[in-house]
Design a protein around this motif. Structure first.
Motif, short mmCIF file in Angstrom:
data_model
loop_
_atom_site.label_atom_id
_atom_site.label_comp_id
_atom_site.label_asym_id
_atom_site.label_seq_id
_atom_site.Cartn_x
_atom_site.Cartn_y
_atom_site.Cartn_z
N ASP A 1 0.83 -1.20 0.00
CA ASP A 1 0.00 0.00 0.00
C ASP A 1 0.87 1.26 0.00
OD1 ASP A 1 -1.97 1.88 0.21
OD2 ASP A 1 -2.56 1.37 2.27
N LYS B 1 1.51 7.94 0.40
CA LYS B 1 1.89 7.96 1.81
C LYS B 1 3.27 8.61 1.97
CE LYS B 1 -0.40 3.71 3.44
NZ LYS B 1 -1.29 4.32 4.43
N ASN C 1 -1.56 -1.27 -4.20
CA ASN C 1 -2.11 0.08 -4.36
C ASN C 1 -0.96 0.98 -4.79
OD1 ASN C 1 -3.81 2.31 -4.27
ND2 ASN C 1 -3.61 2.59 -2.05
N ASP D 1 -5.78 6.48 -0.67
CA ASP D 1 -5.17 5.67 0.40
C ASP D 1 -6.22 4.94 1.23
OD1 ASP D 1 -3.15 4.57 1.87
OD2 ASP D 1 -2.65 6.40 2.99
N ALA D 2 -7.47 5.32 1.08
CA ALA D 2 -8.54 4.57 1.76
C ALA D 2 -9.01 3.49 0.79
CB ALA D 2 -9.67 5.50 2.17
N GLU D 3 -8.08 2.56 0.48
CA GLU D 3 -8.31 1.57 -0.57
C GLU D 3 -8.81 0.23 -0.03
OE1 GLU D 3 -5.52 1.90 0.93
OE2 GLU D 3 -5.09 -0.20 1.34
MN MN Z 1 -4.14 2.83 2.35
#
Ligand code: MN
Ligand code: BES
Ligand code: ZN
Length: 497
Positions: free
Chosen positions: A270, A277, A320, A347-349
């Motif tokens: 991620d 991030k 991701n 990022d809210a995957e």
């Molecule tokens: Mn994430």
């Protein structure tokens, strides 16, 4: 590692070392009296000198210098007798194993004959000891040229009654299967993202299926698109690694029994995607497939334990990444459930791929669906590494899982999913947006998932518990393998095995 069972008394068993359990201020009870006698009072003196009173977590190692059949004695404090739990046994066994390793002892015994331990059944006692030792002796060294030299070869379980031997053996075997499956999950978590890709996870699932004769299907990008899994496909867009949707079916229960479905987040790396991030701890995001690893471990353990249950494991797996084709903030995706999702933060995957996993679970007309995911930093902030967050739309289910958490030492804490959290996800352009306001992030994530389920459901957020930055009792640095022991215990209870 072997765990033979013997019904020989501790004073008659020749071994390099023996671990004995001692309750707080109960030094006279149990084996310490006779051992102390053989050692001419040395055990008591050593305890006094080191203020060993049997408090929980205390460890005392002494060399017997030829005065006892055991070369070394390791005394383990269990705390007050009336507050004994299996978790305390597990942790004490872990301390014992560490002390033996430190003393260079690879073959030792654990004395389980003491009457005071009998309030825990022989099978559960043996299981806890084996789990503690096994999980402690785990080391991730497959990528190192120099392997860990100190290893435990055999741990003899000294059981009191001849009649208990079979129960102790069964408990030990169960402990080995459960800890072994947790360590299988640990390996998957600890291996880096360039090894554990979605395809690698799928291969592991196929191996389990082949070995234990269960059904396994793996869907690739084509099938994912045909099934309209827009969440999984949308997250995978930014990556060159093709996504996989992994399905494992262990259907050994009664035909009439509705299956339990476990869904694990299989995000093999991620980066955050376009909402990238920060780089500092990004490497730890190789562990974002911990839920998926747990699901594979759960299915493996269920098969090895020959559980007569109907159990399905689902793992949506992808990276991701912020590739040129990646989903962008503002994009709208349509999940398998038909729900449209506005992506405000890529990022809210996790919730996006789980949405499709949960919708797919509905096909089985399940008894209940449990998802396990490293879902939110917010849950880690709320509970730290000492408990996973538990969310559910069913009180009984919630309590059953909490109970299993206490028994396995994989503790959870109940968290709310209120209507207000659902309202927080109202989008201007779609049915849902994928992030809420700053506060309550663990609950809004759960509320997002809830929109994709029908029927009884629970969500376990393991963001703070799946990966450890320090060693403590039987947990090593890195992947914890959390969820395997927890879910098997739950499944056994739920299916009334
Ligand atoms: Mn994430
Ligand atoms: N995989 C992360 C959550 C996570 C964070 C797991 C730290 C383990 C340790 C997840 O995909 C994520 O990035 N969540 C975001 C959601 C936010 C953008 C709403 C988070 O928690 O910051
Ligand atoms: Zn993630």
């Amino acid at each position: 590692m072997k765990f033979p069972v013997k019904t020989i008394a501790v004073d008659n068993f020749k071994t390099d070392g023996v671990a004995i359990c001692i309750f707080e201020n109960e030094l006279a009870k149990g084996p310490s009296a006779s051992i102390n006698k053989s050692l001419k009072g040395h055990l008591k003196r050593a305890m006094k000198a080191q203020s060993f009173t049997g408090k929980e977590g205390q460890v005392l190692s002494i060399n017997t210098l030829g005065l006892h059949k055991a070369g070394a004695i390791v005394a383990l404090g269990l705390g007050k007798e009336k507050y004994l739990t299996t978790e305390k046994i597990r942790r004490a066994a872990a301390s014992g194993a560490s002390a033996m390793l430190k003393a260079g002892i690879s073959n030792f015994a654990v004395d389980l004959a003491s009457k005071s331990l009998n309030k825990i059944t022989p099978a559960i006692l043996a299981q806890a000891v084996v789990e503690g030792v096994y999980l402690t002796s785990y080391s991730f060294d497959s990528l190192k040229s120099e392997k860990e030299k100190k290893k435990i070869d055999s741990v003899t379980l000294l059981s009191g009654k001849k009649g208990d031997e079979a129960k102790v053996k069964n408990g030990a075997k169960k402990g080995m299967i459960l800890a072994g499956s947790a360590c299988f999950a640990r390996d998957l978590i600890n291996l880096p993202g360039n090894v554990v890709t979605p395809s690698y996870m799928a291969e592991q699932a196929k191996k389990i299926a082949l070995k234990h004769r269960m059904r396994c299907s793996v869907l690739g990008p084509g099938a994912i698109k045909r099934l309209k899994m827009g969440g999984l496909a949308g997250v995978a867009r930014g990556s060159k690694e093709p996504a996989r949707f992994i399905i494992l079916e262990w259907m050994k229960g009664d035909k009439s029994q509705k299956p339990i479905v476990v869904v694990g987040k299989g995000l093999t790396f991620d980066t955050g995607g376009i909402s990238l991030k920060p780089s500092g701890d990004m490497h730890e995001m190789k562990s974002d497939m911990s839920g998926g690893a747990a699901v594979l471990g759960i299915l493996q353990a269920a098969a090895m334990l020959k559980l007569k249950v109907n159990l399905v494991g689902l793992v949506p797996a992808t990276e991701n990444m912020p590739g040129g084709q990646a989903t962008k903030p503002g994009d709208v995706l349509t999940a398998m459930s038909g729900v449209t999702m506005e992506i405000l933060n890529t990022d809210a995957e996790g919730r996006l791929i789980l949405a499709d996993g949960l919708a797919y679970a509905g096909r089985y007309k399940p008894d209940c669906v449990i998802d396990i995911a490293t879902l939110t930093g917010a849950c880690m902030v709320a509970l730290g590494s000492h408990a996973s967050g538990l969310f559910s739309n069913n009180e009984k289910l919630l309590n059953q899982i909490l109970q299993s958490g206490e028994e396995t030492g994989e503790r959870l804490w109940p968290m709310p999913v209120w209507q207000e959290h659902e309202d927080d996800l109202k989008s201007d352009v779609a049915d849902l947006k994928n992030i809420g306001p700053r506060g309550g992030g663990a609950s809004t994530a759960a509320a997002f998932l809830k929109k994709h389920v029908k029927g009884k459901w629970a969500h376990i957020d393991i963001a703070g518990t799946a990966y450890s930055n320090k060693m403590s009792h039987y947990i090593k640095k890195g992947g914890v393998g959390l969820g395997v022991r927890l879910m098997i215990d739950f499944i056994e209870k739920r299916a009334k095995l």
